[in-house]
Design a protein around this motif. Structure first.
Motif, PDB file in Angstrom:
ATOM      1  N   GLY A   1       0.819  -1.198   0.000  1.00 31.15           N
ATOM      2  CA  GLY A   1       0.000   0.000   0.000  1.00 31.15           C
ATOM      3  C   GLY A   1       0.853   1.248   0.000  1.00 31.15           C
ATOM      4  N   PRO A   2       0.238   2.402  -0.245  1.00 32.10           N
ATOM      5  CA  PRO A   2       0.980   3.666  -0.227  1.00 32.10           C
ATOM      6  C   PRO A   2       1.725   3.841   1.081  1.00 32.10           C
ATOM      7  N   PHE A   3       2.965   4.313   0.984  1.00 32.71           N
ATOM      8  CA  PHE A   3       3.793   4.448   2.184  1.00 32.71           C
ATOM      9  C   PHE A   3       3.189   5.451   3.161  1.00 32.71           C
ATOM     10  N   LEU A   4       2.576   6.512   2.648  1.00 27.60           N
ATOM     11  CA  LEU A   4       2.021   7.542   3.513  1.00 27.60           C
ATOM     12  C   LEU A   4       0.637   7.199   4.038  1.00 27.60           C
ATOM     13  N   LYS A   5       0.125   6.010   3.704  1.00 26.91           N
ATOM     14  CA  LYS A   5      -1.191   5.629   4.203  1.00 26.91           C
ATOM     15  C   LYS A   5      -1.172   5.619   5.735  1.00 26.91           C
ATOM     16  N   GLY A   6      -2.102   6.258   6.316  1.00 24.04           N
ATOM     17  CA  GLY A   6      -2.139   6.332   7.775  1.00 24.04           C
ATOM     18  C   GLY A   6      -1.548   7.607   8.325  1.00 24.04           C
ATOM     19  N   VAL A   7      -0.807   8.352   7.469  1.00 27.09           N
ATOM     20  CA  VAL A   7      -0.260   9.639   7.914  1.00 27.09           C
ATOM     21  C   VAL A   7      -1.334  10.701   7.740  1.00 27.09           C
ATOM     22  N   LYS A   8      -1.650  11.381   8.797  1.00 24.68           N
ATOM     23  CA  LYS A   8      -2.683  12.401   8.748  1.00 24.68           C
ATOM     24  C   LYS A   8      -2.216  13.584   7.911  1.00 24.68           C
ATOM     25  N   GLU A   9      -3.087  14.017   7.000  1.00 26.55           N
ATOM     26  CA  GLU A   9      -2.747  15.174   6.180  1.00 26.55           C
ATOM     27  C   GLU A   9      -3.015  16.454   6.960  1.00 26.55           C
ATOM     28  N   HIS A  10      -2.081  17.383   6.868  1.00 28.23           N
ATOM     29  CA  HIS A  10      -2.185  18.643   7.588  1.00 28.23           C
ATOM     30  C   HIS A  10      -2.311  19.789   6.591  1.00 28.23           C
ATOM     31  N   LEU A  11      -2.847  20.881   7.073  1.00 29.75           N
ATOM     32  CA  LEU A  11      -2.998  22.040   6.205  1.00 29.75           C
ATOM     33  C   LEU A  11      -1.673  22.729   5.937  1.00 29.75           C
ATOM     34  N   ASP A  12      -0.765  22.690   6.909  1.00 32.03           N
ATOM     35  CA  ASP A  12       0.517  23.358   6.725  1.00 32.03           C
ATOM     36  C   ASP A  12       1.598  22.348   6.396  1.00 32.03           C
ATOM     37  N   PHE A  13       2.600  22.803   5.617  1.00 31.18           N
ATOM     38  CA  PHE A  13       3.671  21.932   5.158  1.00 31.18           C
ATOM     39  C   PHE A  13       4.480  21.364   6.316  1.00 31.18           C
ATOM     40  N   GLN A  14       4.787  22.196   7.304  1.00 31.80           N
ATOM     41  CA  GLN A  14       5.672  21.753   8.376  1.00 31.80           C
ATOM     42  C   GLN A  14       5.092  20.570   9.135  1.00 31.80           C
ATOM     43  N   SER A  15       3.810  20.599   9.403  1.00 34.07           N
ATOM     44  CA  SER A  15       3.189  19.490  10.129  1.00 34.07           C
ATOM     45  C   SER A  15       3.202  18.216   9.287  1.00 34.07           C
ATOM     46  N   THR A  16       2.963  18.367   7.996  1.00 33.90           N
ATOM     47  CA  THR A  16       2.992  17.201   7.114  1.00 33.90           C
ATOM     48  C   THR A  16       4.404  16.635   7.023  1.00 33.90           C
ATOM     49  N   TRP A  17       5.386  17.526   6.904  1.00 32.15           N
ATOM     50  CA  TRP A  17       6.783  17.090   6.876  1.00 32.15           C
ATOM     51  C   TRP A  17       7.132  16.324   8.146  1.00 32.15           C
ATOM     52  N   ARG A  18       6.731  16.858   9.270  1.00 27.54           N
ATOM     53  CA  ARG A  18       7.052  16.227  10.544  1.00 27.54           C
ATOM     54  C   ARG A  18       6.438  14.818  10.625  1.00 27.54           C
ATOM     55  N   SER A  19       5.216  14.693  10.146  1.00 29.05           N
ATOM     56  CA  SER A  19       4.568  13.379  10.152  1.00 29.05           C
ATOM     57  C   SER A  19       5.302  12.396   9.248  1.00 29.05           C
ATOM     58  N   LEU A  20       5.757  12.872   8.086  1.00 32.20           N
ATOM     59  CA  LEU A  20       6.472  11.994   7.161  1.00 32.20           C
ATOM     60  C   LEU A  20       7.811  11.560   7.742  1.00 32.20           C
ATOM     61  N   VAL A  21       8.568  12.495   8.308  1.00 37.95           N
ATOM     62  CA  VAL A  21       9.861  12.159   8.909  1.00 37.95           C
ATOM     63  C   VAL A  21       9.675  11.155  10.042  1.00 37.95           C
ATOM     64  N   GLU A  22       8.667  11.367  10.866  1.00 36.71           N
ATOM     65  CA  GLU A  22       8.411  10.446  11.984  1.00 36.71           C
ATOM     66  C   GLU A  22       8.072   9.051  11.473  1.00 36.71           C
ATOM     67  N   LYS A  23       7.307   8.957  10.388  1.00 36.00           N
ATOM     68  CA  LYS A  23       6.950   7.646   9.840  1.00 36.00           C
ATOM     69  C   LYS A  23       8.171   6.946   9.259  1.00 36.00           C
ATOM     70  N   VAL A  24       9.025   7.694   8.559  1.00 34.80           N
ATOM     71  CA  VAL A  24      10.236   7.080   8.006  1.00 34.80           C
ATOM     72  C   VAL A  24      11.114   6.540   9.133  1.00 34.80           C
ATOM     73  N   GLU A  25      11.312   7.314  10.184  1.00 31.78           N
ATOM     74  CA  GLU A  25      12.178   6.863  11.280  1.00 31.78           C
ATOM     75  C   GLU A  25      11.542   5.707  12.043  1.00 31.78           C
ATOM     76  N   ARG A  26      10.247   5.670  12.087  1.00 29.71           N
ATOM     77  CA  ARG A  26       9.562   4.575  12.785  1.00 29.71           C
ATOM     78  C   ARG A  26       9.581   3.280  11.961  1.00 29.71           C
ATOM     79  N   ASP A  27       9.398   3.396  10.654  1.00 27.46           N
ATOM     80  CA  ASP A  27       9.241   2.198   9.821  1.00 27.46           C
ATOM     81  C   ASP A  27      10.493   1.797   9.055  1.00 27.46           C
TER      82      ASP A  27
END
Length: 459
Positions: free
Chosen positions: A192-218
């Motif tokens: 499935g899509p790698f970002l599946k389960g990552v909450k989409e945010h209105l601002d870039f910084q929050s989305t970036w933070r979620s993506l970085v956290e998912k990469v480090e976790r997985d």
């Protein structure tokens, strides 16, 4: 009234050219009636459908409708010196083998070209596949001969022509369903899509933070997180896409184990964001090969960096080693190739150079200039990825993007960059052994230190 005619095509290449150009042609014969006269009369009385068959391919390749009567184009058979683009289309789009009643010693042939609209054709989607002639072996022409042995531009009985068209459409739909089933089966095997389960945010910084956290976790430790595309160059607008680029380091244990990490993860169609995630080994491979997007990560402006490790900063000391000939070649190939300058020249054939660029041309020229600006920087042994607010480069690019220059002005900007590149490209060095040594040493140190961090019982 609908009348059907068989078109015998010399080659697949001729068929492809007709599909792309929407032009076909016929030539006169010594015997009466001539195809030009027959087709013109038929078109005046109703609808004319042409059923195409390519010689020696044993099948039916598509159906098109005539939308104009035949005209005249003279093309030399032994050269193209005075032939226009449309002449060449007509000349190459038809069966060039002379009819038995044509004077073979003639130096020229008059082609009567006409426009067609394709209704069903296999080549666009299925290549050389077609409806097999075996399926029509029982069908006959007016004279009782099998349709599979029809002459070029021989007319078919209406019921026979209609039946062949229906069979072509049914076979096309069958191939389409098979293709969909194959694509669905391949898609079901993919994760499935790698970002599946990552909450989409209105601002870039929050989305970036979620993506970085998912990469480090997985996946592993993030070494660099930064945008690519317009944000990287300080050329983004309010409606620009959010494009993400991440380099991560997988655990050495995973690298040496039975389940090695994924080298690259990219977004799938339909996801909200474009992202590329490289494991550091793959990143280093691309970097040493001169991949521009990877080389640019070594020359980012601080404002373009979302996350950066200390180890990454240490590696930046060697960044000038990567401004070598391979990087320059790739910038030039992208900027001057079929999706760059060649495409621009092709599109400009139908445009006045004194008119403002259309939105499509503006975007293309914007990309070409940005690539050539970077290529020029490589020849000058520097790379300014980030365009400063008041810089001439940024002003030029934004002006182009807004569609405020003509085709002539665009060519002048391109030529100015190419002149600088040509004058300095001889000074660009080949990829060095030192570059490879430094890259490998950095990569091995990352792996070694990570391995030492494991408790003794796990190593």
């Amino acid at each position: 009234m609908v009348r059907y005619f068989v078109c015998k095509c010399a080659t697949i290449a001729s068929l492809r050219q007709c599909v792309e150009s929407g032009v076909w042609a016929c030539k006169d014969r010594d015997s009466f009636p001539n195809p030009r006269e027959t087709l013109t009369k038929a078109l005046g009385e109703g609808t004319v459908i042409l059923v195409f068959s390519v010689n020696n391919c044993h099948g039916w390749h598509g159906v098109c409708e005539m939308i104009s009567a035949p005209g005249e184009v003279i093309s030399n058979l032994d050269g193209t010196e005075n032939a226009s683009h449309d002449d060449l289309v007509s000349r190459t789009a038809v069966d060039m083998k002379p009819d038995s009643d044509t004077d073979k010693s003639s130096n020229s042939v008059i082609w009567h070209r006409f426009r067609v609209r394709w209704r069903t054709v296999f080549i666009r989607k299925f290549g050389e596949r077609c409806l097999s002639s075996q399926t029509t072996s029982e069908l006959c022409c007016f004279d009782g001969q099998p349709v599979n042995k029809c002459r070029n531009l021989q007319e078919l009985p209406e019921d026979v022509g209609e039946k062949i068209w229906i069979m072509i459409e049914e076979h096309y739909n069958h191939l389409s369903e098979k293709q969909k089933e194959k694509e669905a089966a391949q898609l079901s095997k993919q994760p499935g899509p790698f970002l599946k389960g990552v909450k989409e945010h209105l601002d870039f910084q929050s989305t970036w933070r979620s993506l970085v956290e998912k990469v480090e976790r997985d996946l592993g430790k993030v070494l660099l997180a930064c945008p690519f595309g317009s944000q990287r160059y300080n050329l983004h607008r309010a409606d620009s896409d959010m494009d993400m680029f991440i380099v991560y380091q997988a655990d050495t244990k995973a690298v040496l184990g039975l389940e090695p990490p994924k080298h690259t993860i990219k977004n799938r169609e339909g996801e909200s964001y474009d992202y590329t995630v490289h494991e550091v080994h793959r990143y280093c491979e691309l970097l040493t090969q001169g991949d521009p997007r990877c080389v640019e990560t070594l020359f980012l402006h601080p404002s373009s960096i979302t996350h950066c490790s200390d180890r990454w900063r240490q590696f930046l000391a060697h960044r000038d080693l990567f401004l070598h000939s391979l990087c320059l070649e790739k910038y030039l190939r992208d900027g001057l190739g079929s999706k760059g300058l060649k495409q621009f020249e092709k599109w400009m054939k139908d445009q006045s150079p004194h008119n403002l660029l259309t939105p499509k041309l503006s975007k293309l020229v914007y990309i070409i200039l940005r690539l050539l600006q970077n290529a020029r920087d490589v020849t000058l042994k520097r790379l300014c990825v980030y365009r400063e607010e008041e810089s001439l480069e940024r002003q030029q690019l934004l002006k182009v993007r807004r569609g405020e220059i003509t085709g002539l002005e665009a060519r002048q900007l391109i030529e100015e960059l190419l002149e600088v590149i040509e004058a300095n490209k001889c000074d660009v060095e080949e990829p060095s052994d030192e570059m490879r040594r430094q890259t490998e040493a950095w990569l091995l140190k990352l792996r070694y230190d990570n391995f030492l961090s494991y408790p003794p019982e796990q190593t």
